[in-house]
Design a protein around this motif. Sequence first.
Motif, PDB file in Angstrom:
ATOM      1  N   GLU A  51      38.240  42.097  33.058  1.00 54.93           N
ATOM      2  CA  GLU A  51      37.518  41.018  33.737  1.00 54.93           C
ATOM      3  C   GLU A  51      37.143  39.924  32.744  1.00 54.93           C
ATOM      4  OE1 GLU A  51      33.519  40.188  36.426  1.00 54.93           O
ATOM      5  OE2 GLU A  51      34.428  42.184  36.471  1.00 54.93           O
ATOM      6  N   ALA A  52      36.777  40.317  31.537  1.00 55.42           N
ATOM      7  CA  ALA A  52      36.449  39.330  30.504  1.00 55.42           C
ATOM      8  C   ALA A  52      37.660  38.481  30.161  1.00 55.42           C
ATOM      9  CB  ALA A  52      35.920  40.037  29.259  1.00 55.42           C
ATOM     10  N   LEU A  53      38.830  39.109  30.022  1.00 52.16           N
ATOM     11  CA  LEU A  53      40.055  38.364  29.746  1.00 52.16           C
ATOM     12  C   LEU A  53      40.435  37.463  30.915  1.00 52.16           C
ATOM     13  CD1 LEU A  53      42.317  41.050  28.020  1.00 52.16           C
ATOM     14  CD2 LEU A  53      41.125  39.135  26.941  1.00 52.16           C
ATOM     15  N   GLY A  54      40.025  37.853  32.112  1.00 47.49           N
ATOM     16  CA  GLY A  54      40.295  37.047  33.297  1.00 47.49           C
ATOM     17  C   GLY A  54      39.405  35.827  33.405  1.00 47.49           C
ATOM     18  N   GLY A  55      38.464  35.666  32.470  1.00 50.05           N
ATOM     19  CA  GLY A  55      37.632  34.471  32.452  1.00 50.05           C
ATOM     20  C   GLY A  55      36.214  34.666  32.935  1.00 50.05           C
ATOM     21  N   SER A  56      35.799  35.890  33.266  1.00 51.61           N
ATOM     22  CA  SER A  56      34.450  36.140  33.763  1.00 51.61           C
ATOM     23  C   SER A  56      33.427  36.004  32.634  1.00 51.61           C
ATOM     24  CB  SER A  56      34.367  37.537  34.368  1.00 51.61           C
ATOM     25  OG  SER A  56      33.020  37.909  34.608  1.00 51.61           O
ATOM     26  N   ARG A  57      32.522  35.038  32.754  1.00 50.20           N
ATOM     27  CA  ARG A  57      31.518  34.811  31.723  1.00 50.20           C
ATOM     28  C   ARG A  57      30.569  36.013  31.597  1.00 50.20           C
ATOM     29  NH1 ARG A  57      29.524  29.952  29.916  1.00 50.20           N
ATOM     30  NH2 ARG A  57      31.658  29.250  30.283  1.00 50.20           N
ATOM     31  N   ARG A  58      30.205  36.600  32.726  1.00 48.10           N
ATOM     32  CA  ARG A  58      29.252  37.715  32.658  1.00 48.10           C
ATOM     33  C   ARG A  58      29.870  38.916  31.961  1.00 48.10           C
ATOM     34  NH1 ARG A  58      29.231  38.599  39.233  1.00 48.10           N
ATOM     35  NH2 ARG A  58      31.350  39.399  39.431  1.00 48.10           N
TER      36      ARG A  58
ATOM     37  N   GLU B 289      50.087  34.883  27.577  1.00 48.54           N
ATOM     38  CA  GLU B 289      49.447  36.120  28.037  1.00 48.54           C
ATOM     39  C   GLU B 289      48.091  35.826  28.659  1.00 48.54           C
ATOM     40  OE1 GLU B 289      50.711  39.779  25.193  1.00 48.54           O
ATOM     41  OE2 GLU B 289      49.779  38.088  24.149  1.00 48.54           O
ATOM     42  N   LEU B 290      47.341  34.924  28.061  1.00 50.35           N
ATOM     43  CA  LEU B 290      46.019  34.594  28.589  1.00 50.35           C
ATOM     44  C   LEU B 290      46.112  33.949  29.958  1.00 50.35           C
ATOM     45  CD1 LEU B 290      44.315  33.296  25.334  1.00 50.35           C
ATOM     46  CD2 LEU B 290      43.709  35.350  26.610  1.00 50.35           C
ATOM     47  N   VAL B 291      47.083  33.073  30.150  1.00 52.12           N
ATOM     48  CA  VAL B 291      47.267  32.453  31.460  1.00 52.12           C
ATOM     49  C   VAL B 291      47.636  33.504  32.488  1.00 52.12           C
ATOM     50  CG1 VAL B 291      48.714  30.890  32.806  1.00 52.12           C
ATOM     51  CG2 VAL B 291      47.830  30.163  30.590  1.00 52.12           C
ATOM     52  N   GLN B 292      48.536  34.419  32.127  1.00 50.87           N
ATOM     53  CA  GLN B 292      48.925  35.487  33.047  1.00 50.87           C
ATOM     54  C   GLN B 292      47.715  36.330  33.448  1.00 50.87           C
ATOM     55  OE1 GLN B 292      51.980  37.584  30.928  1.00 50.87           O
ATOM     56  NE2 GLN B 292      53.575  36.117  31.449  1.00 50.87           N
ATOM     57  N   LEU B 293      46.835  36.614  32.493  1.00 51.66           N
ATOM     58  CA  LEU B 293      45.652  37.406  32.794  1.00 51.66           C
ATOM     59  C   LEU B 293      44.687  36.645  33.686  1.00 51.66           C
ATOM     60  CD1 LEU B 293      45.121  38.966  29.275  1.00 51.66           C
ATOM     61  CD2 LEU B 293      45.685  40.218  31.357  1.00 51.66           C
ATOM     62  N   ARG B 294      44.509  35.353  33.399  1.00 54.65           N
ATOM     63  CA  ARG B 294      43.623  34.561  34.243  1.00 54.65           C
ATOM     64  C   ARG B 294      44.117  34.548  35.678  1.00 54.65           C
ATOM     65  NH1 ARG B 294      40.105  30.848  31.887  1.00 54.65           N
ATOM     66  NH2 ARG B 294      39.452  30.534  34.035  1.00 54.65           N
ATOM     67  N   VAL B 295      45.422  34.381  35.851  1.00 50.64           N
ATOM     68  CA  VAL B 295      45.986  34.350  37.194  1.00 50.64           C
ATOM     69  C   VAL B 295      45.895  35.723  37.851  1.00 50.64           C
ATOM     70  CG1 VAL B 295      48.108  34.036  38.509  1.00 50.64           C
ATOM     71  CG2 VAL B 295      47.525  32.431  36.692  1.00 50.64           C
ATOM     72  N   ARG B 296      46.175  36.771  37.094  1.00 53.37           N
ATOM     73  CA  ARG B 296      46.229  38.120  37.649  1.00 53.37           C
ATOM     74  C   ARG B 296      44.880  38.558  38.216  1.00 53.37           C
ATOM     75  NH1 ARG B 296      48.085  42.258  33.385  1.00 53.37           N
ATOM     76  NH2 ARG B 296      50.012  41.086  33.655  1.00 53.37           N
ATOM     77  N   TYR B 297      43.792  38.146  37.577  1.00 56.28           N
ATOM     78  CA  TYR B 297      42.496  38.666  37.978  1.00 56.28           C
ATOM     79  C   TYR B 297      41.730  37.750  38.913  1.00 56.28           C
ATOM     80  CZ  TYR B 297      43.760  41.974  34.473  1.00 56.28           C
ATOM     81  OH  TYR B 297      44.446  42.914  33.760  1.00 56.28           O
ATOM     82  N   PHE B 298      42.386  36.720  39.433  1.00 61.51           N
ATOM     83  CA  PHE B 298      41.769  36.000  40.522  1.00 61.51           C
ATOM     84  C   PHE B 298      41.765  36.936  41.729  1.00 61.51           C
ATOM     85  CE2 PHE B 298      43.615  31.918  38.647  1.00 61.51           C
ATOM     86  CZ  PHE B 298      42.513  31.760  37.833  1.00 61.51           C
ATOM     87  N   THR B 299      40.817  36.741  42.641  1.00 64.13           N
ATOM     88  CA  THR B 299      40.802  37.560  43.855  1.00 64.13           C
ATOM     89  C   THR B 299      41.796  36.966  44.849  1.00 64.13           C
ATOM     90  OG1 THR B 299      38.914  36.282  44.633  1.00 64.13           O
ATOM     91  CG2 THR B 299      38.443  38.329  43.484  1.00 64.13           C
ATOM     92  N   ASP B 300      41.585  37.171  46.133  1.00 61.50           N
ATOM     93  CA  ASP B 300      42.587  36.716  47.096  1.00 61.50           C
ATOM     94  C   ASP B 300      42.611  35.198  47.176  1.00 61.50           C
ATOM     95  OD1 ASP B 300      41.081  36.349  50.290  1.00 61.50           O
ATOM     96  OD2 ASP B 300      40.083  36.349  48.360  1.00 61.50           O
ATOM     97  N   GLY B 301      43.750  34.660  47.591  1.00 61.67           N
ATOM     98  CA  GLY B 301      43.864  33.241  47.822  1.00 61.67           C
ATOM     99  C   GLY B 301      43.856  32.439  46.538  1.00 61.67           C
ATOM    100  N   MET B 302      45.023  32.037  46.057  1.00 57.24           N
ATOM    101  CA  MET B 302      45.093  31.319  44.794  1.00 57.24           C
ATOM    102  C   MET B 302      46.270  30.366  44.847  1.00 57.24           C
ATOM    103  SD  MET B 302      46.903  31.208  41.781  1.00 57.24           S
ATOM    104  CE  MET B 302      47.735  32.787  41.733  1.00 57.24           C
ATOM    105  N   VAL B 303      46.037  29.136  44.338  1.00 63.30           N
ATOM    106  CA  VAL B 303      47.088  28.145  44.230  1.00 63.30           C
ATOM    107  C   VAL B 303      47.192  27.769  42.763  1.00 63.30           C
ATOM    108  CG1 VAL B 303      47.850  25.848  44.931  1.00 63.30           C
ATOM    109  CG2 VAL B 303      46.555  27.271  46.521  1.00 63.30           C
ATOM    110  N   LEU B 304      48.398  27.668  42.257  1.00 65.99           N
ATOM    111  CA  LEU B 304      48.613  27.378  40.856  1.00 65.99           C
ATOM    112  C   LEU B 304      49.606  26.244  40.728  1.00 65.99           C
ATOM    113  CD1 LEU B 304      47.990  28.430  37.924  1.00 65.99           C
ATOM    114  CD2 LEU B 304      50.095  29.741  38.115  1.00 65.99           C
ATOM    115  N   GLY B 305      49.284  25.228  39.909  1.00 65.58           N
ATOM    116  CA  GLY B 305      50.210  24.125  39.722  1.00 65.58           C
ATOM    117  C   GLY B 305      49.548  22.960  39.018  1.00 65.58           C
ATOM    118  N   SER B 306      50.116  21.761  39.204  1.00 69.42           N
ATOM    119  CA  SER B 306      49.546  20.564  38.606  1.00 69.42           C
ATOM    120  C   SER B 306      48.246  20.203  39.310  1.00 69.42           C
ATOM    121  CB  SER B 306      50.527  19.399  38.742  1.00 69.42           C
ATOM    122  OG  SER B 306      50.666  19.032  40.110  1.00 69.42           O
TER     123      SER B 306
END
Length: 378
Positions: free
Chosen positions: A241-248, A316-333
């Motif tokens: 979760e920390a690698l996914g960007g969670s501050r807590r 790898e960090l981008v992949q982790l950030r994307v992987r640990y989003f919950t449902d519903g995600m859009v990625l792009g410009s």
Amino acid sequence: MKVTQSSDPQSPPLEEQLIGVNAKTGLYPAARSWSGGRRRILGKGPLESYCYHVMSRTCGGEIWFDDVEKEALRRVIWRMAEFSGIKIVTYCLMGNHFHLLAEVPHRKTWLERFAGSQGEAKLFEHLSTLYSKAYLGLLRDELADFRSRGMAVLAEQKLEALKKRFCDLSLFVKEIKERFSRWFNKRRGRRGTLWMDRFKSVLVEAKGEPLRTMAAYIDLNPVRAGVVKDPKEYRWCGYAEALGGSRRAQRGLCKALGKPVDGWRSAGASEAYRCLLHTEGSEIKDAQNETVLQRGVSAESSRAVLADKGKLSPAELVQLRVRYFTDGMVLGSRAFVEGIFEAQRELFGPRRKQGARRLSQSAEPLYTLRQLRVSPVG
């Protein structure tokens, strides 16, 4: 690992399945406590806080949680931690049990935030993290009624009873288990006890090697169990979760490492903890170096991580950030994400002004749309 909703293509979106978990409630009735087992050792000295390793298992270890249920338990834990004043250092949610490393603050010091002329207003604001507006409205009416009839003492007793729920390890874990059990039983159409007896707890020195070692032990659980080869790949642990960007989650692991509270990147906590995991979590083989006696991180992986000093590549960090989003995600410009946001503006709260959120680790400008709760896009 992505949060899977169901093998049934007709299953509702994740957020719809978690409505009961997200909903605020009234006060839960007190449950009978289990009186057996060993006496629990709690810190009662002058320290500002004490840390505990908490573990609880389902009955007989026979009930296994799916991905949605792990996500529900994760949310209940974080929500109860916020309400109870307890900090999560790290955690791991396995198929039939969970581990928490929890920091319990000094209760008298923590309650000082509710002192003074604005104390009751601050208390009600804090109670709103867990309780519904309807319940808090009834509580305000009850307090006003007591005071109007000259029974201010009863009003204070009512408030003190609520305050007793803060900074209490036993009540914190008990309500996590109760709230999750009610949701779980309703989802599965079952009745009866979900958890095996009381939870187990170990008092851990809240700094230095003991705390680091316990945190690593918890985050390495899915590796030891053979579920994943690297703890970053397991969705339901504090490290991932920390690698996914969670501050807590990052702040909890900074505590374990003795780093500044927001030093996950600035103070090198991310790299230091990854090296720790790949040192503490190495697999153990026999004298012939053939048979694995204890599962863990492979020697090759450990050497590679230590050689890179625990650093993960931007990809790898981008992949982790994307992987640990919950449902519903859009990625792009930025333009693409803003276009989706504007097209479905009604699905977001009025205070949200823009849809695009920059992925800080990406080498090229990359944006994402998070928590599209009703109808996932992407």
